[in-house]
Design an enzyme around this catalytic site. Structure first.
Site, PDB file in Angstrom:
ATOM      1  N   CYS A   1     -13.735  22.267  -1.859  1.00  0.00           N
ATOM      2  CA  CYS A   1     -13.483  21.038  -2.607  1.00  0.00           C
ATOM      3  C   CYS A   1     -14.788  20.347  -2.999  1.00  0.00           C
ATOM      4  O   CYS A   1     -14.923  19.846  -4.120  1.00  0.00           O
ATOM      5  CB  CYS A   1     -12.599  20.099  -1.794  1.00  0.00           C
ATOM      6  SG  CYS A   1     -10.882  20.653  -1.649  1.00  0.00           S
TER       7      CYS A   1
ATOM      8  N   TRP B   1      -3.731   6.284   7.358  1.00  0.00           N
ATOM      9  CA  TRP B   1      -3.905   5.768   8.713  1.00  0.00           C
ATOM     10  C   TRP B   1      -4.232   4.272   8.724  1.00  0.00           C
ATOM     11  O   TRP B   1      -4.808   3.756   9.669  1.00  0.00           O
ATOM     12  CB  TRP B   1      -4.986   6.558   9.431  1.00  0.00           C
ATOM     13  CG  TRP B   1      -4.547   7.964   9.736  1.00  0.00           C
ATOM     14  CD1 TRP B   1      -3.718   8.371  10.746  1.00  0.00           C
ATOM     15  CD2 TRP B   1      -4.915   9.152   9.033  1.00  0.00           C
ATOM     16  NE1 TRP B   1      -3.532   9.732  10.704  1.00  0.00           N
ATOM     17  CE2 TRP B   1      -4.260  10.242   9.665  1.00  0.00           C
ATOM     18  CE3 TRP B   1      -5.724   9.413   7.930  1.00  0.00           C
ATOM     19  CZ2 TRP B   1      -4.397  11.561   9.231  1.00  0.00           C
ATOM     20  CZ3 TRP B   1      -5.858  10.725   7.488  1.00  0.00           C
ATOM     21  CH2 TRP B   1      -5.195  11.771   8.142  1.00  0.00           C
TER      22      TRP B   1
ATOM     23  N   ASP C   1       0.869  -1.191   0.000  1.00  0.00           N
ATOM     24  CA  ASP C   1       0.000   0.000   0.000  1.00  0.00           C
ATOM     25  C   ASP C   1       0.896   1.228   0.000  1.00  0.00           C
ATOM     26  O   ASP C   1       1.521   1.566   1.012  1.00  0.00           O
ATOM     27  CB  ASP C   1      -0.900  -0.022   1.232  1.00  0.00           C
ATOM     28  CG  ASP C   1      -1.921   1.104   1.250  1.00  0.00           C
ATOM     29  OD1 ASP C   1      -1.851   1.985   0.375  1.00  0.00           O
ATOM     30  OD2 ASP C   1      -2.765   1.114   2.158  1.00  0.00           O
TER      31      ASP C   1
END
Length: 392
Positions: A364, A183, A178
């Site tokens: 956003c 987190w 990954d």
């Protein structure tokens, strides 16, 4: 831009500056001190000068400092972008300066790559754990078939993680990398639900610490590493599958070829790679000045052609899915979470911090709602010998 607009910040009286701003807003559905929740409520008389002089940077900073308010920043930005004010909100000087800098300097070099980790991702785990859902996903959810509501955010994030796992074709015993693990959301989900071993890498010390807690007891190793680290490549060997969710936005155009070279080196023959990234409609080396300063320093969004050109000598592109519209409800759910739990953070963070996140999330959301930004999941294979059918 007219001569009047160029001179407005330094030579024109306040009422003339206001008239220029009102003319720019005309037809957008956004008014100054109007009754609608997307209207701009002016709190400071120098707002017009600042916005005309500094463009989007001045607009964002002025909100952080309480110079204006808006109940629905998301809808305000959506309307302004649909009205064509996106590019016009960036001053000529801003655009030229960034393009010159980005053309000469590698803004995402290994030395500079840590800047975004320190500025944004290390901002505070206490804040992000309250803003995000229990999966700790800090990327777009997958809302297909789900009612659009903040309480469904965790389901949307689990659906996104599962979609990536299915696209990778994960089976028990596989070894997965990954890149930009955040987190630990994908690592934890894939290890728990698909029985794979995961190595996650991040450049944020705060993310690495919380990711290790999040993945405790699972076959997951979290490392504080840059994907370009040559020693890391030799230490870890190759992987059956690789995923990268919400990290490619920090790679930068000067490093795209290096990135795909490294993925190809780390992915075993026949392996799959899922790239999940925000994308730009245009092949333009640019960044919003406010976002670049306060949220994601040195970030650059790739275009479709840039991704294809950078990957074509290394991997086979098998599938390309765009669910950019799903980022709008994701961002709005984060904003709802932050509003609901800010009282738990008020003693640690300032009002300016809160307004910074309000503006970031709202702006956003408006940009994705206007389809100015996209969200792509692209599946690549390393010499796949047969047919690939991507799940949805």
């Amino acid at each position: 831009m007219s001569i009047e607009q160029r001179l407005a910040p330094v030579a024109l009286p306040e009422n003339r500056q206001r008239q220029i701003v009102e003319r720019l807003l005309s037809g957008s559905g956004v008014s100054l001190n109007g009754p609608d929740p997307w209207d701009i409520c002016v709190r400071h008389p120098d707002l017009f000068r600042r916005v005309l002089n500094q463009g989007s940077l001045g607009l964002g900073e002025a909100y952080m400092e309480g110079w204006w308010d808006c109940e629905r920043i998301d809808e305000m930005i959506h309307r302004l972008l649909k009205h064509g004010l996106g590019e016009r909100a960036h001053t000529f000087g801003e655009r030229i300066a960034y393009r010159l800098q980005a053309g000469v300097i590698n803004l995402q070099s290994r030395r500079r790559a840590e800047v975004v980790g320190k500025v944004h991702y290390d901002f505070g785990n206490d804040l992000f754990t309250r803003m995000l859902d229990p999966t700790l996903c800090y990327s777009c959810g997958y809302w297909k078939g789900l009612p659009i509501a903040p309480e469904n955010l965790e389901q949307a994030q689990q659906a996104k993680l599962d979609l990536a796992c299915r696209k990778l074709g994960l089976t028990p015993g596989m070894r997965v990398l990954d890149i930009g693990c955040g987190w630990g959301s994908f690592a934890a989900y894939a290890a728990r639900h698909y029985g794979v071993e995961v190595v996650g890498i991040t450049i944020s010390a705060e993310q690495a610490a919380l990711a290790r807690e999040h993945c405790h007891g699972l076959p997951v190793e979290i490392l504080l590493k840059d994907y370009r680290d040559e020693q890391f490549r030799h230490e870890v060997g190759t992987f059956d599958a690789i995923v990268s969710i919400g990290m490619f936005e920090h790679v930068g155009h000067k490093n795209y070829a290096t990135y795909f070279t490294r993925v190809a080196q780390l992915l075993r023959p026949g392996g799959r790679f899922v790239l999940h990234t925000i994308g730009s409609n245009l092949s333009d080396i640019s960044a919003d000045p406010w976002v670049n300063r306060y949220i994601f320093p040195n970030g650059v969004l790739p275009s479709a052609s840039q991704l294809i050109q950078a990957s074509e000598h290394h991997l086979i592109m098998e599938d390309w899915q765009n669910f950019g519209a799903d980022y709008d409800p994701t961002l709005m759910a984060w904003r709802a979470n932050l509003d609901a739990r800010w009282h738990e953070l008020a003693d640690t963070y300032t009002t300016r911090d809160k307004r910074m996140f309000e503006y970031y999330l709202g702006a956003c959301a408006g940009a994705f709602r206007a389809r100015q930004l996209q969200l792509w999941q692209v599946v690549f294979t390393h010499g796949n010998p047969g047919r690939y059918d991507a799940p949805r």
